[in-house]
Design a protein around this motif. Sequence first.
Motif, short mmCIF file in Angstrom:
data_model
loop_
_atom_site.label_atom_id
_atom_site.label_comp_id
_atom_site.label_asym_id
_atom_site.label_seq_id
_atom_site.Cartn_x
_atom_site.Cartn_y
_atom_site.Cartn_z
N ASP A 1 5.73 7.05 2.16
CA ASP A 1 5.22 7.89 1.08
C ASP A 1 5.13 7.16 -0.26
O ASP A 1 5.11 7.78 -1.31
N PHE B 1 10.17 11.27 5.34
CA PHE B 1 9.65 10.87 4.04
C PHE B 1 10.74 10.06 3.33
O PHE B 1 11.81 10.58 3.01
N ALA C 1 1.07 11.65 0.64
CA ALA C 1 2.06 11.73 -0.44
C ALA C 1 2.06 10.45 -1.27
O ALA C 1 2.24 10.48 -2.49
N ASN D 1 0.12 12.51 6.93
CA ASN D 1 0.79 13.39 5.98
C ASN D 1 1.63 12.61 4.97
O ASN D 1 1.61 12.89 3.77
N GLU E 1 -0.90 10.49 -3.66
CA GLU E 1 -0.63 11.38 -4.79
C GLU E 1 0.22 10.68 -5.85
O GLU E 1 0.15 11.02 -7.03
N ARG E 2 1.02 9.70 -5.44
CA ARG E 2 1.84 8.93 -6.38
C ARG E 2 1.07 7.76 -7.00
O ARG E 2 1.63 6.98 -7.75
#
Length: 413
Positions: free
Chosen positions: A107, A70, A133, A129, A136-137
């Motif tokens: 991410d 990440f 992320a 995965n 979500e940002r």
Amino acid sequence: MHCRVCESDRLLSVLDLGATPPCELFLEADALDEAEQTFPLHLRLCENCLLLQIPALITPVETFTEYAYFSSFSDSWVEHARTFVSGAVEKLDLGPESFVVEVASNDGYLLRHVVDAGIPCLGIEPSVNVGAAAVERGVPTLTAFLDEATALEVRRQHGPANLVVANNVYAHVPDLLGFTKGLRALLADDGWLSIEVHHALNLVALAQFDTIYHEHFQYYTVAAAATALATAGLTLVDVELVETHGGSIRLWARPEAAATDPHPRVAEVLALEAAAGLHDVAGYVGLQDRVERLRHDLLRFLLDCRAAGKRVVGYGAPGKGNTLLNYCGIRPDLVEYLVDRNPYKHGKFTPGTRLPVHQVDRLDKDRPDVIVVLPWNLEAEITAQLAYTAEWDAQLVYPMPQLHVVDQAKVEK
């Protein structure tokens, strides 16, 4: 094996690191009694076009569908991305009517700054995965591997991109020609492509062997990168030397019809490569011997620590660290465990060497004598993060590009 760019079968061995597991396949505790599959890690040079490459023994699907890396866990990398976005917005006059695409957007470490600037954008990220992320940002993200068909569909839905960014992905694609065509298909005819990739000049000159792992299929000089880009009608117009990942190049390319004369920096960097012998096969001879010396230096240091009864642990569990650990044959008798900021790796074990990975606060609990920092390319950032370990006189050891111990008393606070 044939060259990925020119199809030549004249491939010269320049560095053999043995066989290791894929560097991001961390083990769960219940898998420690199971066998691991290993693959040769053998770097070769195309004698025709001088592209450094390894055999494509694993597929991107095996590596990137679920990924352990990440980008946002490195503060300096996020800041590097912010600075790039700020500069690109000014350089290319990007605004609300523009469109930016990042390939392998991870991410959202970079596109988050594009979103903040109010510029429409899209990330193309194969790992479910890490892509989640990004979403979500607030970063729009398509879960996909880039090829020409995917690029044409993105172009159909969103229009052509004024800027396409491909940071630390141009090494990760075994179908180099198809991927490059995909980059061109994303671009507007007057658009800009920016690629950041580790510079083979540093790999060879400084024997940075830990930058070689199975998901890095090829390694670029500016000369080799220009040859690869040209296969899809892209012309190199500028290059910048950047410090990330132990020394990288930022390549700026445009479609042939929009390309201007290259910036003088292109000739300057090509001259540096030529002076280092990298535009000739002879410049790559001797890499194996230099890498072996680095391994011996590190092992002597760790064996001396062991003999002195010192407690040694490691900081960071990056992919490059697993190349180093496996090639050097480092096991828990020499480095007891690793700590890492990424919770995805906590409670797991490194591939091949099976070192346990813990949370960073384990350092303060155990107060080890020696901390070997595996992401050595982030030395300034990590030395600052670990300044508190001076309380118990811990040694911070960086194994690359030459093994050295940081004197924390001399570090500016």
